[in-house]
Design an enzyme around this catalytic site. Structure first.
Site, short mmCIF file in Angstrom:
data_model
loop_
_atom_site.label_atom_id
_atom_site.label_comp_id
_atom_site.label_asym_id
_atom_site.label_seq_id
_atom_site.Cartn_x
_atom_site.Cartn_y
_atom_site.Cartn_z
N GLU A 35 0.82 -1.21 0.00
CA GLU A 35 0.00 0.00 0.00
C GLU A 35 0.86 1.26 0.00
O GLU A 35 1.07 1.89 1.03
CB GLU A 35 -0.96 0.00 1.20
CG GLU A 35 -1.99 1.12 1.09
CD GLU A 35 -3.00 1.11 2.21
OE1 GLU A 35 -2.79 0.41 3.21
OE2 GLU A 35 -4.00 1.83 2.08
N HIS A 46 -9.53 -0.10 -2.63
CA HIS A 46 -10.42 0.26 -1.52
C HIS A 46 -10.80 1.73 -1.63
O HIS A 46 -10.29 2.59 -0.93
CB HIS A 46 -9.81 -0.09 -0.17
CG HIS A 46 -8.47 0.54 0.14
ND1 HIS A 46 -7.38 0.42 -0.67
CD2 HIS A 46 -8.05 1.28 1.20
CE1 HIS A 46 -6.35 1.05 -0.14
NE2 HIS A 46 -6.73 1.59 0.99
N ASP A 58 -11.42 -2.75 3.60
CA ASP A 58 -10.51 -1.98 4.47
C ASP A 58 -10.65 -2.38 5.94
O ASP A 58 -10.41 -1.56 6.83
CB ASP A 58 -10.73 -0.47 4.29
CG ASP A 58 -9.44 0.34 4.41
OD1 ASP A 58 -8.41 -0.25 4.80
OD2 ASP A 58 -9.46 1.55 4.14
ZN LIG Z 1 -5.70 2.73 2.43
#
Ligand SMILES: [Zn+2]
Length: 420
Positions: A159, A248, A363
């Protein structure tokens, strides 16, 4: 306006809001009783391969349990977490992209690669420890075959491009370790890619940023544009020869926050075969809650300009979190929403981008507030029920629950095979 809504400690400095809502749990999720799920919805759900694009259990485990599955044994229910094996099973999860998230400021400290490697190691240890539940499923075919054998197919998503520290060699190494998407940025703009929650440096992607996207295409690593600026999305769409994903993110037309995707980009992502996976964070679903968190972001921007010192920032951030926690838990300013809000976003993306371009990226364990009744990973059947209530066919429900994500994964593999 923000000062009225968010009285600040005068020493307060920056809060990295995206990290705040994505990697730090403040309030516990709503744990109200779940509504009835019909036998038809259960049967349709059981026949689907449910694939979730983003789960932050690894970072939560690092923060709260010393990265140890002895401290938090997820084979048993773990109070305070959104994710454990019993609830993954109850939710019918077929495959999960586990986030190897590390804060963007690790780049400045020179620890981004090391910390990312530790998070990847944590995910590897999870699969070794619970082999009866998890299995590596690094291709679309492997996801299908793991699912047939009752295993939860597992892949890694890194991420934020800060995790490669400017090195394509690191990017390639991540691929060999099971990373199958990388989000181009997290909360901070990089030298090569702009974030949605920071200032612009390149007006999107720099030349190196474009090279990163091309290398991801060659490897078969999906390009994830959650957290990036709209211009970065446009550049990624222009450069990428494979579909791109938002692992997400929700729809900005319904929740006016920069972390959500505007209609023109929903359409463009769809035209390229990509998938937008709806985030269940209340602040990206419910209009009033999105306004609230958008205001926080504005506060953050202003404070960042005012207090550049890192240490002051960290001290002030903690003070600020306390203020925020109080407002969220006691002030009633943020509405959690319900499964209907999740499906409103799905409906909208279907309308704008098409039925083949929407998925789920809950998430879980990365957000501070979730819709009522959707407080953990057992909640996915609620979505199936609500989709049925709104007249979706089984075929379309299966696309939304995971079929579209599976198709995008397969497409990335095909592009990689051609480029290699
Ligand atoms: Zn995030």
């Amino acid at each position: 306006m923000f000062l009225r809504r968010f009285p600040l400690n005068p020493t307060c400095n920056l809060l990295t809001v995206a990290a705040f809502v994505c990697a730090v749990s403040l309030a516990t999720a709503a744990d109200s009783p779940q509504p009835e799920i019909s036998s038809r919805a259960r049967a349709i759900h059981a026949r689907a391969i449910v694939i979730d694009g983003h789960n932050d259990l690894p970072w939560k485990l690092r923060q709260k349990a010393k990265s140890s599955f002895d401290v938090w044994d997820i084979a048993k229910p773990v109070p305070g977490m959104h994710t454990d094996i019993p609830r993954l099973r109850k939710g019918g999860v077929g495959a999960q992209f586990w986030a190897a998230y590390v804060p963007a400021d690790t780049l400045k400290k020179g620890t981004s690669v090391r910390t990312t490697m530790e998070q990847i190691d944590l995910i590897h240890r999870m699969l070794q420890r619970y082999p009866e539940t998890f299995e590596w499923a690094l291709t679309a075919d492997a996801i299908e075959s793991a699912h047939k054998r009752g295993k939860i197919g597992s892949l890694i998503g890194v991420e934020g491009g800060h995790s490669i520290d400017g090195s394509l060699g690191v990017l390639r190494t991540y691929y060999t370790l099971g990373v199958r998407y990388m989000t181009l940025t997290h909360s901070d703009t990089l030298a090569w890619a702009d974030s949605s929650t920071d200032v612009s440096k390149s007006g999107g992607l720099s030349d190196f940023g474009r090279e990163v996207v091309r290398e991801m295409n060659r490897l078969g690593m999906l390009v994830d544009i959650s957290h990036t600026s709209d211009d970065t999305v446009r550049d990624a769409l222009e450069v990428s020869t494979a579909p791109i994903i938002a692992s997400h993110s929700s729809a900005r037309a319904l929740a006016n926050h920069v972390r959500c995707i505007p209609d023109d980009l929903l359409r463009a992502i769809g035209e390229k075969g990509g998938v937008v996976m709806v985030n269940f964070f209340s602040g990206y679903l419910v209009p009033e809650s999105a306004d609230y968190f958008a205001d926080i972001l504005e506060v953050n921007r202003k404070m960042r300009q005012e207090y550049p010192d890192e240490k002051e920032y960290e001290k002030a951030r903690d003070a600020w979190r306390k203020v925020m926690q109080k407002q969220i838990t006691e002030g009633g300013k943020v509405k959690p929403g319900t499964v209907k809000d999740v499906v409103n976003h799905i409906d909208h993306i279907v309308k704008v981008a098409g039925i083949d371009h929407v998925g789920l990226g809950g998430d879980y364990d990365g957000v501070s507030m979730l819709p009522e009744g959707m407080g953990d990973v057992s909640s996915y059947p609620l979505i199936t029920q609500e989709l049925l209530n709104r007249g979706y066919s089984e075929k379309d429900i299966h696309k939304i629950l995971g079929g579209n994500t599976l198709r995008a994964r397969r497409a990335a593999e095909k592009v990689a095979a051609k480029l290699r």
